[in-house]
Design a protein around this motif. Structure first.
Motif, PDB file in Angstrom:
ATOM      1  N   THR A  30       0.655  -1.152   0.054  1.00  0.00           N
ATOM      2  CA  THR A  30      -0.170   0.404  -0.264  1.00  0.00           C
ATOM      3  C   THR A  30       1.223   1.022   0.382  1.00  0.00           C
ATOM      4  O   THR A  30       0.983   2.522  -0.729  1.00  0.00           O
ATOM      5  N   ARG A  31       2.087   0.981   1.047  1.00  0.00           N
ATOM      6  CA  ARG A  31       3.591   2.626   0.745  1.00  0.00           C
ATOM      7  C   ARG A  31       3.524   2.756  -0.773  1.00  0.00           C
ATOM      8  O   ARG A  31       3.996   3.676  -0.992  1.00  0.00           O
ATOM      9  N   LEU A  32       3.558   1.855  -1.354  1.00  0.00           N
ATOM     10  CA  LEU A  32       4.828   1.473  -2.403  1.00  0.00           C
ATOM     11  C   LEU A  32       3.502   2.114  -3.690  1.00  0.00           C
ATOM     12  O   LEU A  32       3.536   3.376  -4.607  1.00  0.00           O
ATOM     13  N   LEU A  33       2.398   1.624  -3.061  1.00  0.00           N
ATOM     14  CA  LEU A  33       1.235   1.801  -4.261  1.00  0.00           C
ATOM     15  C   LEU A  33       0.802   3.631  -4.261  1.00  0.00           C
ATOM     16  O   LEU A  33       0.762   4.507  -5.257  1.00  0.00           O
ATOM     17  N   ARG A  34       1.012   4.285  -3.150  1.00  0.00           N
ATOM     18  CA  ARG A  34       0.629   5.160  -2.461  1.00  0.00           C
ATOM     19  C   ARG A  34       2.149   6.470  -3.255  1.00  0.00           C
ATOM     20  O   ARG A  34       1.768   7.588  -3.974  1.00  0.00           O
ATOM     21  N   ARG A  35       3.007   5.649  -3.139  1.00  0.00           N
ATOM     22  CA  ARG A  35       4.136   6.523  -3.587  1.00  0.00           C
ATOM     23  C   ARG A  35       4.407   7.193  -4.887  1.00  0.00           C
ATOM     24  O   ARG A  35       4.178   7.952  -6.096  1.00  0.00           O
ATOM     25  N   VAL A  36       3.876   5.612  -6.304  1.00  0.00           N
ATOM     26  CA  VAL A  36       3.744   5.227  -7.621  1.00  0.00           C
ATOM     27  C   VAL A  36       1.991   6.614  -8.153  1.00  0.00           C
ATOM     28  O   VAL A  36       2.349   7.656  -8.841  1.00  0.00           O
ATOM     29  N   GLU A  37       1.300   6.664  -7.397  1.00  0.00           N
ATOM     30  CA  GLU A  37       0.085   7.101  -7.280  1.00  0.00           C
ATOM     31  C   GLU A  37       0.108   8.935  -6.934  1.00  0.00           C
ATOM     32  O   GLU A  37      -0.560   9.728  -7.640  1.00  0.00           O
ATOM     33  N   PRO A  42       5.505  11.586 -12.085  1.00  0.00           N
ATOM     34  CA  PRO A  42       7.304  11.870 -12.750  1.00  0.00           C
ATOM     35  C   PRO A  42       7.588  12.704 -13.301  1.00  0.00           C
ATOM     36  O   PRO A  42       6.614  13.549 -13.941  1.00  0.00           O
ATOM     37  N   LEU A  99      10.727   9.776  -9.978  1.00  0.00           N
ATOM     38  CA  LEU A  99       9.911   9.581  -8.951  1.00  0.00           C
ATOM     39  C   LEU A  99      10.570  11.117  -8.369  1.00  0.00           C
ATOM     40  O   LEU A  99      10.840  10.813  -7.460  1.00  0.00           O
ATOM     41  N   ASP A 118       9.402  13.364  -5.380  1.00  0.00           N
ATOM     42  CA  ASP A 118       7.822  13.403  -4.287  1.00  0.00           C
ATOM     43  C   ASP A 118       7.765  14.871  -3.883  1.00  0.00           C
ATOM     44  O   ASP A 118       7.492  15.971  -4.493  1.00  0.00           O
TER      45      ASP A 118
END
Lengths: 185, 185
Positions: A164-171, A175, A181, A183
């Motif tokens: 979930t943490r990774l998903l939040r990062r991409v969403e 880019p 990516l 922040d």
DNA sequence: TGTGTATAGTTTAGATCCTAACTTTAGCTT
DNA sequence: AAGCTAAAGTTAGGATCTAAACTATACACA
């Protein structure tokens, strides 16, 4: 979708062999990162093949299952416009028009003009479509339980949290030109 | 591949909303399992979109990148037959024929008959193809580093190990008629 | 009203994939 | 050697997707 070549036992190297080959050809590689990314990709591919087999055995395609899912998740009375469905599934409106054509022909959904705004169209789940979704859902969740069967509750917790943490990062991250990516926070 | 509608910001519900909706419509659901599976699927989709943007900016498609990867991973002299490539990528031989046509036209690979067995064809990476792979690889591994940036070394270790275990489970287990995974061990 | 503009969806043309039939070559079998 | 069979790849036709042009409706504003 029934007999995709992706279903076949595919002479793929093992994950270990693949990572070793990457290191041989690309020295800058972090093997730990590569293991995570490769395992993720391959796991996802295999899971989609499994879902495909299950939906095919129910007489629908994965594509149709996606539409059923979106409609059910929208909640009663299970209605959405073609445009919203297209956005939700990442398709063009044109593709959605054709997909709905097929699903109407199979009795999974109905398509009607919205009389209060005649530009709009309403796609609504039929009783049969809802039943198909339920069957597919039962099969899928059974498969998912089997898949995660060997994971301890602690491992499940960590896995869910980290993914979930990774998903939040991409969403959340946008880019830049080079695809890195950055922040937003 | 350049401007897929999947690239668009897609009005998707948050993961939490989606899981809540699933629970509302399907009481038997294990929310923890659903969180893992949904996060996995969505993460993978987003990553593919990111890869697609990167390869597009290098003037190739994700489909072509897959072929380049398979050839590089096969090791020097970077040669494979169309049939092997097709199996490796989960495509039909017919699709591989067309894909190679395009890549030959773009100078990424060459295609020649094997003179020692004239039924066979040899697809070989060109210098330009190898360079394109390297560029794409650099971009991809940069993105992957960014993605995993917030994970501690311990978390990376656990994630890699758990995903690998799950992958082994799907690859080794043979699904039965209902799609359930039965252990082979 | 009348007209311009935006929105929703469909239609059409082109791309890529799958299925199935076909061609060519190699290797057996007699 | 002749012919059978299997294997590798290509070709032909149909399905589903994208991109772009098109149609119909609604709304704003003169």
């Amino acid at each position: 979708m029934a007999d995709n070549p992706a279903d076949a036992a595919d002479a793929e190297p093992t994950l270990e062999e693949q990572i070793a080959a990457y290191q041989r050809e690309f020295q800058d590689l972090d093997p730990q990162v590569e293991q995570i990314v490769s395992a993720l990709g391959r796991l996802n591919r295999r899971m989609n093949v499994a879902y495909g087999r299950q939906t095919a055995s129910l007489g629908i395609t994965n594509a149709e299952w996606e539409v059923l899912k979106a409609l059910v998740l929208s909640g009663a009375p299970y209605r959405m416009g073609p445009g919203d469905l297209a956005k939700r599934l990442g398709l063009t409106p044109a593709a959605m028009t054709h997909r709905i054509d097929r699903m109407v022909a199979e009795g999974l959904v109905t398509r009607d003009r919205d009389e209060s705004n005649r530009v709009r169209v309403i796609v609504e789940l039929t009783t049969e479509g809802r039943a198909k979704w339920l069957e597919a859902m039962r099969a899928a969740s059974g498969f998912e339980e089997d898949l995660l069967q060997d994971l301890s509750p602690e491992e499940r917790g960590v896995l869910g949290e980290v993914l979930t943490r990774l998903l939040r990062r991409v969403e959340d991250a946008q880019p830049d030109a080079g695809g890195r990516l950055t922040d937003l926070t």
